[in-house]
Design a protein around this motif. Structure first.
Motif, short mmCIF file in Angstrom:
data_model
loop_
_atom_site.label_atom_id
_atom_site.label_comp_id
_atom_site.label_asym_id
_atom_site.label_seq_id
_atom_site.Cartn_x
_atom_site.Cartn_y
_atom_site.Cartn_z
N SER A 292 29.67 29.50 -12.02
CA SER A 292 29.09 30.72 -11.48
C SER A 292 27.58 30.64 -11.64
O SER A 292 27.06 29.80 -12.39
CB SER A 292 29.64 31.96 -12.21
N SER A 293 26.88 31.51 -10.93
CA SER A 293 25.43 31.51 -10.98
C SER A 293 24.91 32.92 -11.19
O SER A 293 25.64 33.90 -11.01
CB SER A 293 24.84 30.93 -9.69
N SER A 294 23.64 33.03 -11.55
CA SER A 294 23.01 34.34 -11.75
C SER A 294 22.81 35.08 -10.43
O SER A 294 22.42 36.25 -10.43
CB SER A 294 21.65 34.16 -12.45
N GLU A 295 23.08 34.41 -9.31
CA GLU A 295 22.95 35.04 -7.99
C GLU A 295 24.26 35.70 -7.56
O GLU A 295 24.47 35.97 -6.38
CB GLU A 295 22.54 33.99 -6.96
N ASN A 296 25.15 35.96 -8.53
CA ASN A 296 26.45 36.59 -8.26
C ASN A 296 27.27 35.77 -7.27
O ASN A 296 27.82 36.28 -6.29
CB ASN A 296 26.26 38.02 -7.75
N ALA A 297 27.33 34.48 -7.55
CA ALA A 297 28.14 33.55 -6.76
C ALA A 297 28.97 32.71 -7.72
O ALA A 297 28.65 32.56 -8.90
CB ALA A 297 27.26 32.66 -5.89
N GLN B 86 25.15 28.98 -0.26
CA GLN B 86 24.21 28.29 -1.13
C GLN B 86 24.53 28.64 -2.58
O GLN B 86 24.55 29.81 -2.96
CB GLN B 86 22.77 28.70 -0.80
N PHE B 87 24.80 27.62 -3.36
CA PHE B 87 25.16 27.81 -4.76
C PHE B 87 24.09 27.17 -5.62
O PHE B 87 24.00 25.95 -5.74
CB PHE B 87 26.53 27.19 -5.04
N GLY B 88 23.24 28.01 -6.22
CA GLY B 88 22.11 27.46 -6.96
C GLY B 88 21.04 26.97 -6.01
O GLY B 88 21.03 27.28 -4.82
N SER B 89 20.13 26.16 -6.51
CA SER B 89 19.00 25.71 -5.69
C SER B 89 19.29 24.43 -4.92
O SER B 89 18.59 24.12 -3.96
CB SER B 89 17.78 25.48 -6.60
N VAL C 147 37.61 27.50 -3.54
CA VAL C 147 37.26 28.85 -3.11
C VAL C 147 35.87 29.16 -3.65
O VAL C 147 35.61 29.00 -4.84
CB VAL C 147 38.28 29.89 -3.64
N THR C 148 34.98 29.58 -2.76
CA THR C 148 33.61 29.93 -3.14
C THR C 148 33.32 31.35 -2.68
O THR C 148 33.74 31.75 -1.59
CB THR C 148 32.58 28.97 -2.50
N TYR C 149 32.63 32.11 -3.51
CA TYR C 149 32.29 33.49 -3.15
C TYR C 149 30.81 33.75 -3.45
O TYR C 149 30.20 33.08 -4.28
CB TYR C 149 33.15 34.50 -3.91
N LYS C 150 30.27 34.74 -2.76
CA LYS C 150 28.90 35.19 -3.06
C LYS C 150 28.74 36.63 -2.62
O LYS C 150 29.14 37.01 -1.52
CB LYS C 150 27.87 34.31 -2.35
N ILE D 276 41.81 33.65 -8.90
CA ILE D 276 40.44 33.17 -8.79
C ILE D 276 39.53 34.28 -9.29
O ILE D 276 39.56 35.40 -8.78
CB ILE D 276 40.07 32.83 -7.33
N PHE D 277 38.73 34.00 -10.31
CA PHE D 277 37.90 35.04 -10.91
C PHE D 277 36.64 35.27 -10.09
O PHE D 277 35.93 34.32 -9.73
CB PHE D 277 37.53 34.65 -12.34
N VAL D 278 36.35 36.55 -9.82
CA VAL D 278 35.17 36.95 -9.05
C VAL D 278 34.37 37.93 -9.91
O VAL D 278 34.94 38.86 -10.49
CB VAL D 278 35.58 37.62 -7.72
N GLN D 279 33.06 37.72 -9.97
CA GLN D 279 32.25 38.55 -10.86
C GLN D 279 30.88 38.82 -10.26
O GLN D 279 30.25 37.94 -9.69
CB GLN D 279 32.08 37.85 -12.21
N SER D 280 30.44 40.07 -10.39
CA SER D 280 29.09 40.45 -9.98
C SER D 280 28.54 41.44 -11.00
O SER D 280 29.08 42.54 -11.17
CB SER D 280 29.10 41.09 -8.59
#
Length: 298
Positions: A155-160, A206-209, A235-238, A274-278
C-alpha cells in the motif's frame, strides 16, 4: 492625563483579552468527535481496525478508552495522540478481534452485525455514546477453504494498494464485491489483472513514483472468470483525492474488504478478502472547519 492614559491601556488590554477569549471559545469542539468510518471486518482472531477521533487539548475530561458492547471478543489499545493540531489532538482506538471462546458477538440471522456507536470512557470514569460511522462485522465472510495464496502486496500513502495471488486449484471467480463499492462510485478505482482478460481494454493505476499497475476496471469484467491451477492475478485499487468536498467528507475513513467469491470444480464455494484502506491526513484548516461545523450543529 495619566489617569486617562491608564484607562485607555486597560481598555485595550481588556479588548485584546476578550478577543483572544472569543477566538479560543470558537476553536473548541463541543465534545470529542469520531471520524466517519466505513469498516468491514471478519469475526476472526487477528482482524483489527482503528477508530480515529478529534478532542480538545484543553478538555477538562478526556477519552481514555472505548467499549464496544457488541464486540465482547475485542481488545482496545488507545493511542491518545496520533496527530497534534493547534487546539485539538487526533487520537486512535486500535481495536483487535481476539480468540475468546466464551465471548462472542450475537449476529443477526441474515447479514452482518452492524455497529454505529461506541461507548467512550473518560478519565473521570464517565461514559458517553458517540457516533463512529459504521462497522460491519461478518461471521461467515471467509467460507470454505480458499484455493488462493497471497504472493505479494503493498500500500502507499496515496491511498492505493495491490494484492497479487496464486491459484492452487482450478477456480472460478464469480464476483468481486463489497457493501461500500456502490456508494464510492468513481472515487475508487479497482482493476484486475488476469490471464483470461488480457485481451480486454486495460486501465492503469500509478502506484508510488515508479510503478504502474495495469488491469481491467471492475465494472467491465465479464464474470465469471476461470483460472487454472498455477495462474496468478492481481487486484489494484486507488482512491481519488476529494478536491471540493467539505472537511467532514475529507475525514472519512475506509477500511473494508473486497470479497472474491470463488467456486471450485467440485462445486464447493469459498471466498478470499482483498484489503482496501483509505486514511485521511487532515490539515489544520480542515480541522478548524470540522470544529466550525460541529459548533454550528451540522
Amino acid at each position: 492625563m495619566k489617569r486617562i492614559v491608564f484607562i485607555v491601556v486597560l481598555a485595550l488590554i481588556a479588548g485584546s483579552w476578550g478577543g483572544n477569549l472569543w477566538v479560543y471559545y470558537n476553536s473548541q469542539l463541543p465534545e470529542p468527535v469520531f471520524f466517519k468510518h466505513y469498516i468491514e471486518v471478519e469475526n476472526s482472531p487477528g482482524y483489527s481496525f482503528d477508530l480515529n477521533y478529534l478532542e480538545n487539548k484543553s478538555a477538562k475530561v478526556k477519552i481514555q478508552s472505548i467499549r464496544i458492547p457488541e464486540l465482547p471478543n475485542a481488545t482496545v489499545t488507545p493511542i491518545l495522540v496520533q496527530n497534534s493540531y493547534v487546539h485539538q489532538n487526533q487520537g486512535t482506538m486500535r481495536t483487535q478481534i481476539m480468540d475468546y471462546d466464551l465471548l462472542q458477538p450475537t449476529f443477526p440471522e441474515d447479514g452482518p452485525l452492524v455497529i454505529h456507536r461506541v461507548e467512550a470512557v473518560f478519565d473521570d470514569n464517565s461514559t458517553k455514546e458517540l457516533e463512529i460511522g459504521e462497522i460491519r462485522v461478518y461471521n461467515d465472510l471467509l467460507k470454505g477453504d480458499s484455493p488462493i495464496q497471497s504472493t505479494s502486496g503493498g500500500s502507499s500513502s496515496e491511498n492505493a494498494g495491490y494484492t497479487r495471488v496464486k491459484f492452487t486449484k482450478d477456480t472460478v471467480i464469480t464476483e468481486i464485491s463489497s457493501a461500500y463499492l456502490p456508494g464510492l462510485g468513481d472515487r475508487l478505482t479497482v482493476i484486475l489483472e488476469a490471464p483470461s482478460i488480457k485481451h480486454l481494454e486495460q486501465s492503469e493505476i500509478q502506484f508510488g513514483s515508479e510503478t504502474t499497475h495495469s488491469g481491467v476496471p471492475l465494472s467491465q469484467i465479464p464474470f465469471p472468470l476461470k483460472f487454472k491451477k498455477g495462474d496468478t492475478a492481481s487486484v489494484t485499487y486507488k482512491f481519488d483525492p476529494l478536491q471540493n468536498a467539505d472537511a467532514m467528507a475529507k475525514s472519512e475513513v475506509y477500511r473494508f474488504l473486497l470479497r472474491m467469491e470463488l467456486q471450485l470444480d467440485n462445486g464447493k464455494k469459498a471466498a478470499y478478502p482483498i484489503f482496501v484502506q483509505s486514511d485521511p491526513y487532515l490539515s489544520q484548516r480542515e480541522v478548524a472547519a470540522i470544529v466550525k461545523s460541529r459548533r454550528s450543529g451540522s
